[in-house]
Scaffold this motif. Structure first.
Motif, PDB file in Angstrom:
ATOM      1  N   TYR A   1      29.267  14.192  71.384  1.00  0.00           N
ATOM      2  CA  TYR A   1      28.362  13.112  71.797  1.00  0.00           C
ATOM      3  C   TYR A   1      29.006  12.281  72.899  1.00  0.00           C
ATOM      4  N   ASP A   2      30.283  12.003  72.776  1.00  0.00           N
ATOM      5  CA  ASP A   2      31.010  11.246  73.791  1.00  0.00           C
ATOM      6  C   ASP A   2      30.978  11.970  75.132  1.00  0.00           C
TER       7      ASP A   2
ATOM      8  N   CYS B   1      25.236   4.614  81.793  1.00  0.00           N
ATOM      9  CA  CYS B   1      24.963   3.917  80.523  1.00  0.00           C
ATOM     10  C   CYS B   1      26.075   4.119  79.507  1.00  0.00           C
ATOM     11  N   TYR B   2      27.212   4.685  79.939  1.00  0.00           N
ATOM     12  CA  TYR B   2      28.273   5.046  78.995  1.00  0.00           C
ATOM     13  C   TYR B   2      28.754   3.852  78.175  1.00  0.00           C
ATOM     14  N   VAL B   3      28.953   2.726  78.824  1.00  0.00           N
ATOM     15  CA  VAL B   3      29.488   1.547  78.132  1.00  0.00           C
ATOM     16  C   VAL B   3      28.532   1.094  77.031  1.00  0.00           C
ATOM     17  N   ASN B   4      27.235   1.163  77.289  1.00  0.00           N
ATOM     18  CA  ASN B   4      26.257   0.739  76.280  1.00  0.00           C
ATOM     19  C   ASN B   4      26.084   1.787  75.182  1.00  0.00           C
ATOM     20  N   LEU B   5      26.054   3.067  75.565  1.00  0.00           N
ATOM     21  CA  LEU B   5      25.807   4.136  74.589  1.00  0.00           C
ATOM     22  C   LEU B   5      27.034   4.483  73.753  1.00  0.00           C
TER      23      LEU B   5
ATOM     24  N   GLU C   1      30.702  -0.426  68.351  1.00  0.00           N
ATOM     25  CA  GLU C   1      29.863  -0.314  67.151  1.00  0.00           C
ATOM     26  C   GLU C   1      29.367   1.116  66.944  1.00  0.00           C
ATOM     27  N   ILE C   2      28.991   1.775  68.017  1.00  0.00           N
ATOM     28  CA  ILE C   2      28.521   3.173  67.927  1.00  0.00           C
ATOM     29  C   ILE C   2      29.667   4.074  67.475  1.00  0.00           C
ATOM     30  N   CYS C   3      30.838   3.896  68.050  1.00  0.00           N
ATOM     31  CA  CYS C   3      32.002   4.707  67.654  1.00  0.00           C
ATOM     32  C   CYS C   3      32.337   4.505  66.184  1.00  0.00           C
ATOM     33  N   ILE C   4      32.315   3.262  65.734  1.00  0.00           N
ATOM     34  CA  ILE C   4      32.594   2.974  64.321  1.00  0.00           C
ATOM     35  C   ILE C   4      31.514   3.585  63.439  1.00  0.00           C
ATOM     36  N   SER C   5      30.262   3.512  63.860  1.00  0.00           N
ATOM     37  CA  SER C   5      29.161   4.098  63.089  1.00  0.00           C
ATOM     38  C   SER C   5      29.288   5.606  62.983  1.00  0.00           C
ATOM     39  N   LEU C   6      29.635   6.265  64.086  1.00  0.00           N
ATOM     40  CA  LEU C   6      29.811   7.718  64.064  1.00  0.00           C
ATOM     41  C   LEU C   6      30.965   8.115  63.150  1.00  0.00           C
TER      42      LEU C   6
END
Length: 133
Positions: free
Chosen positions: A3-4, A14-18, A22-27
């Motif tokens: 995904y990264d 949009c990399y910084v937003n996507l 929080e997204i990394c911790i969620s994944l």
């Protein structure tokens, strides 16, 4: 990881937003949760088995199949769950990785310059090699 790489190559602006913290911790939490639930299900199924006799396992790791071999009760449900979770987890991981790299390859092939294509391929080549192995 796939995904990264997908976000880095297909949506670089949009990399910084996507790929926020929080997204990394969620994944990472999702992967840990799936592993924990998988282990918990197998452990709870093991608790319903009856064991007696030799309790020595000739393996380096105390894995599920050798422990099942020590049980004298029916292990049919345990074996079905092992088979189902192995298929689900392996196919799920394989499909997510394959789909994301399909999108990455399509995005790379749309890049006009050779230098841009080379840079994009070098960004994800190490992960592709690891997944292939």
């Amino acid at each position: 990881m796939s995904y990264d790489r997908y976000v880095a190559i297909c949506h670089p602006s949009c990399y910084v937003n996507l790929m926020s913290k929080e997204i990394c911790i969620s994944l990472a939490a999702a992967v840990w949760a799936v592993g924990t639930i998988n282990s918990l299900v197998h452990t709870l199924l093991m608790l319903s088995l009856d064991f007696c006799g030799p309790s020595h396992i000739q393996h380096f790791f105390c894995d599920i199949p050798p422990v099942l071999a020590l049980s004298y009760s029916s292990t049919y449900l345990n074996e079905i769950m092992i088979f189902m979770t192995d298929i689900f987890l392996a196919l799920g991981s394989f499909l997510v990785t394959t789909v994301s790299y399909s999108f990455i390859i399509i995005a790379i092939l749309k890049i006009q310059s050779f230098k841009g294509k080379q840079r994009a391929f070098s960004t994800c080549s190490s992960h592709v090699v690891m997944v292939s192995l």
